[in-house]
Design a protein around this motif. Structure first.
Motif, mmCIF file in Angstrom:
data_model
loop_
_atom_site.group_PDB
_atom_site.id
_atom_site.type_symbol
_atom_site.label_atom_id
_atom_site.label_comp_id
_atom_site.label_asym_id
_atom_site.label_seq_id
_atom_site.Cartn_x
_atom_site.Cartn_y
_atom_site.Cartn_z
ATOM 1 N N TYR A 52 36.294 -12.952 -65.589
ATOM 2 C CA TYR A 52 37.402 -12.212 -66.187
ATOM 3 C C TYR A 52 38.163 -11.393 -65.144
ATOM 4 O O TYR A 52 39.023 -10.592 -65.475
ATOM 5 C CB TYR A 52 36.892 -11.282 -67.296
ATOM 6 C CG TYR A 52 36.199 -12.037 -68.391
ATOM 7 C CD1 TYR A 52 36.924 -12.736 -69.353
ATOM 8 C CD2 TYR A 52 34.814 -12.075 -68.448
ATOM 9 C CE1 TYR A 52 36.286 -13.440 -70.356
ATOM 10 C CE2 TYR A 52 34.165 -12.782 -69.454
ATOM 11 C CZ TYR A 52 34.905 -13.461 -70.397
ATOM 12 O OH TYR A 52 34.266 -14.169 -71.385
ATOM 13 N N ASN A 75 37.051 -8.990 -63.477
ATOM 14 C CA ASN A 75 36.572 -7.627 -63.324
ATOM 15 C C ASN A 75 36.068 -7.544 -61.891
ATOM 16 O O ASN A 75 35.375 -8.449 -61.416
ATOM 17 C CB ASN A 75 35.439 -7.319 -64.297
ATOM 18 C CG ASN A 75 35.900 -7.369 -65.736
ATOM 19 O OD1 ASN A 75 36.920 -6.814 -66.099
ATOM 20 N ND2 ASN A 75 35.140 -8.062 -66.567
ATOM 21 N N ASN A 80 38.650 -3.061 -64.429
ATOM 22 C CA ASN A 80 38.793 -3.973 -65.557
ATOM 23 C C ASN A 80 39.841 -5.028 -65.210
ATOM 24 O O ASN A 80 40.977 -4.706 -64.881
ATOM 25 C CB ASN A 80 39.213 -3.173 -66.793
ATOM 26 C CG ASN A 80 39.306 -4.009 -68.028
ATOM 27 O OD1 ASN A 80 39.743 -5.152 -67.999
ATOM 28 N ND2 ASN A 80 38.903 -3.432 -69.147
ATOM 29 N N ASN A 88 41.615 -6.851 -67.011
ATOM 30 C CA ASN A 88 42.812 -6.846 -67.859
ATOM 31 C C ASN A 88 43.947 -6.039 -67.249
ATOM 32 O O ASN A 88 45.099 -6.209 -67.627
ATOM 33 C CB ASN A 88 42.493 -6.273 -69.246
ATOM 34 C CG ASN A 88 41.683 -7.223 -70.073
ATOM 35 O OD1 ASN A 88 41.790 -8.442 -69.923
ATOM 36 N ND2 ASN A 88 40.849 -6.689 -70.942
ATOM 37 N N HIS A 89 43.622 -5.140 -66.321
ATOM 38 C CA HIS A 89 44.635 -4.278 -65.730
ATOM 39 C C HIS A 89 45.079 -4.739 -64.344
ATOM 40 O O HIS A 89 45.955 -4.132 -63.738
ATOM 41 C CB HIS A 89 44.127 -2.834 -65.676
ATOM 42 C CG HIS A 89 43.801 -2.300 -67.019
ATOM 43 N ND1 HIS A 89 44.759 -1.886 -67.904
ATOM 44 C CD2 HIS A 89 42.617 -2.162 -67.662
ATOM 45 C CE1 HIS A 89 44.176 -1.493 -69.030
ATOM 46 N NE2 HIS A 89 42.884 -1.653 -68.915
#
Length: 100
Positions: free
Chosen positions: A39, A41, A72, A74-75
């Motif tokens: 992901y 991360n 994270n 996602n960022h």
């Protein structure tokens, strides 16, 4: 024909080296990449966070992060393996403006 490389393979090659990370918003982080997952991360050591001061000057604030950090995925917007971060890009821009 050039050989293909997958994105996670490129990140894997960067483990143990400096990486410049552009996050969502106006945050950038430079650190030594220690690991990642599917992901994206990221685990970093010796990280430095750069943010833009929202005051009148718009100066760049630099903050050294004292411990190992987990970002994270996602960022994360952009990963630049081997780069030293915004200080290098600002220095290059300054030299270009002076004609050197």
């Amino acid at each position: 024909m050039a050989s293909k490389i997958l994105p996670l393979e490129l990140i894997d090659k960067a483990i143990g080296s400096k990486i410049w990370i552009l996050m969502r918003g106006q945050t950038e982080i430079v650190g030594t990449l220690r690991g990642f997952d599917d992901y994206v991360n990221l685990v970093l050591d010796d990280a430095v966070e750069y943010t833009v001061d929202n005051g009148e000057t718009g100066d760049i604030c630099k903050r050294e992060l004292e411990s190992e950090i987990l970002l994270n995925g996602n960022h994360v917007c952009v990963l630049i393996p081997g780069a030293e971060g915004p200080e290098d890009s600002m220095a290059m821009a300054s030299r270009a403006e002076r004609g050197g």
